[in-house]
Design a protein around this motif. Structure first.
Motif, PDB file in Angstrom:
ATOM      1  N   UNK A   1       8.189  11.325  -1.599  1.00 50.42           N
ATOM      2  CA  UNK A   1       7.211  11.788  -0.612  1.00 50.42           C
ATOM      3  C   UNK A   1       7.800  11.797   0.791  1.00 50.42           C
ATOM      4  N   UNK A   2       7.181  12.595   1.651  1.00 43.77           N
ATOM      5  CA  UNK A   2       7.437  12.517   3.082  1.00 43.77           C
ATOM      6  C   UNK A   2       6.308  11.682   3.681  1.00 43.77           C
ATOM      7  N   UNK A   3       6.456  11.260   4.927  1.00 43.62           N
ATOM      8  CA  UNK A   3       5.477  10.371   5.546  1.00 43.62           C
ATOM      9  C   UNK A   3       4.079  10.988   5.541  1.00 43.62           C
ATOM     10  N   UNK A   4       3.971  12.279   5.777  1.00 44.98           N
ATOM     11  CA  UNK A   4       2.650  12.931   5.766  1.00 44.98           C
ATOM     12  C   UNK A   4       1.970  12.794   4.400  1.00 44.98           C
ATOM     13  N   UNK A   5       2.758  12.850   3.309  1.00 42.67           N
ATOM     14  CA  UNK A   5       2.194  12.670   1.969  1.00 42.67           C
ATOM     15  C   UNK A   5       1.610  11.269   1.808  1.00 42.67           C
ATOM     16  N   UNK A   6       2.298  10.285   2.357  1.00 42.98           N
ATOM     17  CA  UNK A   6       1.810   8.911   2.284  1.00 42.98           C
ATOM     18  C   UNK A   6       0.486   8.805   3.025  1.00 42.98           C
ATOM     19  N   UNK A   7       0.447   9.341   4.240  1.00 40.34           N
ATOM     20  CA  UNK A   7      -0.783   9.312   5.037  1.00 40.34           C
ATOM     21  C   UNK A   7      -1.943   9.987   4.306  1.00 40.34           C
ATOM     22  N   UNK A   8      -1.674  11.100   3.641  1.00 37.21           N
ATOM     23  CA  UNK A   8      -2.720  11.819   2.909  1.00 37.21           C
ATOM     24  C   UNK A   8      -3.355  10.961   1.819  1.00 37.21           C
TER      25      UNK A   8
ATOM     26  N   UNK B   1       0.833  -1.201   0.000  1.00 33.91           N
ATOM     27  CA  UNK B   1       0.000   0.000   0.000  1.00 33.91           C
ATOM     28  C   UNK B   1       0.875   1.260   0.000  1.00 33.91           C
ATOM     29  N   UNK B   2       1.925   1.236   0.782  1.00 34.97           N
ATOM     30  CA  UNK B   2       2.846   2.386   0.832  1.00 34.97           C
ATOM     31  C   UNK B   2       3.644   2.498  -0.461  1.00 34.97           C
ATOM     32  N   UNK B   3       4.080   1.365  -0.999  1.00 39.84           N
ATOM     33  CA  UNK B   3       4.822   1.398  -2.268  1.00 39.84           C
ATOM     34  C   UNK B   3       3.950   1.938  -3.398  1.00 39.84           C
ATOM     35  N   UNK B   4       2.653   1.644  -3.377  1.00 39.00           N
ATOM     36  CA  UNK B   4       1.759   2.179  -4.414  1.00 39.00           C
ATOM     37  C   UNK B   4       1.795   3.711  -4.405  1.00 39.00           C
TER      38      UNK B   4
ATOM     39  N   UNK C   1      11.262  10.214   0.914  1.00 42.01           N
ATOM     40  CA  UNK C   1      11.471   8.829   0.487  1.00 42.01           C
ATOM     41  C   UNK C   1      11.136   8.670  -0.986  1.00 42.01           C
ATOM     42  N   UNK C   2      11.875   7.778  -1.648  1.00 38.55           N
ATOM     43  CA  UNK C   2      11.639   7.488  -3.057  1.00 38.55           C
ATOM     44  C   UNK C   2      11.916   6.004  -3.319  1.00 38.55           C
ATOM     45  N   UNK C   3      11.218   5.423  -4.305  1.00 40.04           N
ATOM     46  CA  UNK C   3      11.392   3.996  -4.582  1.00 40.04           C
ATOM     47  C   UNK C   3      12.718   3.708  -5.293  1.00 40.04           C
ATOM     48  N   UNK C   4      13.304   2.571  -4.960  1.00 43.11           N
ATOM     49  CA  UNK C   4      14.522   2.112  -5.632  1.00 43.11           C
ATOM     50  C   UNK C   4      14.208   1.068  -6.703  1.00 43.11           C
ATOM     51  N   UNK C   5      13.003   0.537  -6.674  1.00 45.87           N
ATOM     52  CA  UNK C   5      12.577  -0.453  -7.649  1.00 45.87           C
ATOM     53  C   UNK C   5      11.280   0.042  -8.271  1.00 45.87           C
ATOM     54  N   UNK C   6      11.156  -0.101  -9.579  1.00 47.87           N
ATOM     55  CA  UNK C   6       9.941   0.355 -10.255  1.00 47.87           C
ATOM     56  C   UNK C   6       8.807  -0.636 -10.022  1.00 47.87           C
ATOM     57  N   UNK C   7       7.607  -0.150 -10.216  1.00 45.17           N
ATOM     58  CA  UNK C   7       6.420  -0.998 -10.074  1.00 45.17           C
ATOM     59  C   UNK C   7       6.484  -2.162 -11.066  1.00 45.17           C
ATOM     60  N   UNK C   8       6.907  -1.879 -12.295  1.00 42.86           N
ATOM     61  CA  UNK C   8       7.007  -2.931 -13.310  1.00 42.86           C
ATOM     62  C   UNK C   8       8.040  -3.983 -12.929  1.00 42.86           C
ATOM     63  N   UNK C   9       9.186  -3.560 -12.397  1.00 43.50           N
ATOM     64  CA  UNK C   9      10.213  -4.523 -11.979  1.00 43.50           C
ATOM     65  C   UNK C   9       9.712  -5.399 -10.840  1.00 43.50           C
TER      66      UNK C   9
END
Length: 127
Positions: A29-36, A18-21, A72-80
């Motif tokens: 994002x920052x944690x507050x952005x995720x919560x939003x 859910x967070x990775x989505x 925070x930013x992803x190191x792996x893409x959704x497709x990968x």
């Protein structure tokens, strides 16, 4: 070579996914952005922060520090991730056979004629 627990691709828990989505959609994002972006009932800030740090330890996420704030930013893409996850499903449940996977879905989930045609078109284009 058989996969060991150490080199096996890690799967995401439901909460991690859910967070990775959110991270995949927003890119940074920052944690507050995720919560939003999360549905009600929203988890506690500390819960989300802990899960993000777990994702970082697993190698899915990294961060940039701006004082006390972490972006925070992803190191792996959704497709990968989807590719790795589906490879695991394919190997663990269907013996690596795509035809067995398709057969499973055709028997257990209604596949429309349009979807069948689209699959056939994709396969023809790969040749």
């Amino acid at each position: 070579m058989a996969e060991t627990a150490k080199n096996r691709p890690q799967e995401l828990t439901r909460a991690e996914l859910e967070i990775m989505q959110v991270l995949w959609a927003k890119e940074a994002v920052v944690v507050h952005d995720i919560l939003d972006e999360m549905d009600e009932p929203k988890p506690a800030y500390n819960t989300v922060s802990t899960i993000v740090r777990i994702l970082e330890k697993k190698g899915f996420v990294s961060h940039k520090a701006y004082g006390k704030t972490h972006e925070y930013y992803p190191l792996i893409s959704k497709d990968d991730y989807a590719r790795r996850y589906m490879d695991t499903v394919l190997n663990n449940f269907f013996g690596g056979s795509v035809s067995r996977l398709v057969s499973f879905f055709s028997e257990n989930k209604a596949i429309s004629l349009e979807e069948t045609d689209a699959i056939l078109d994709m396969l023809k284009k790969r040749k």
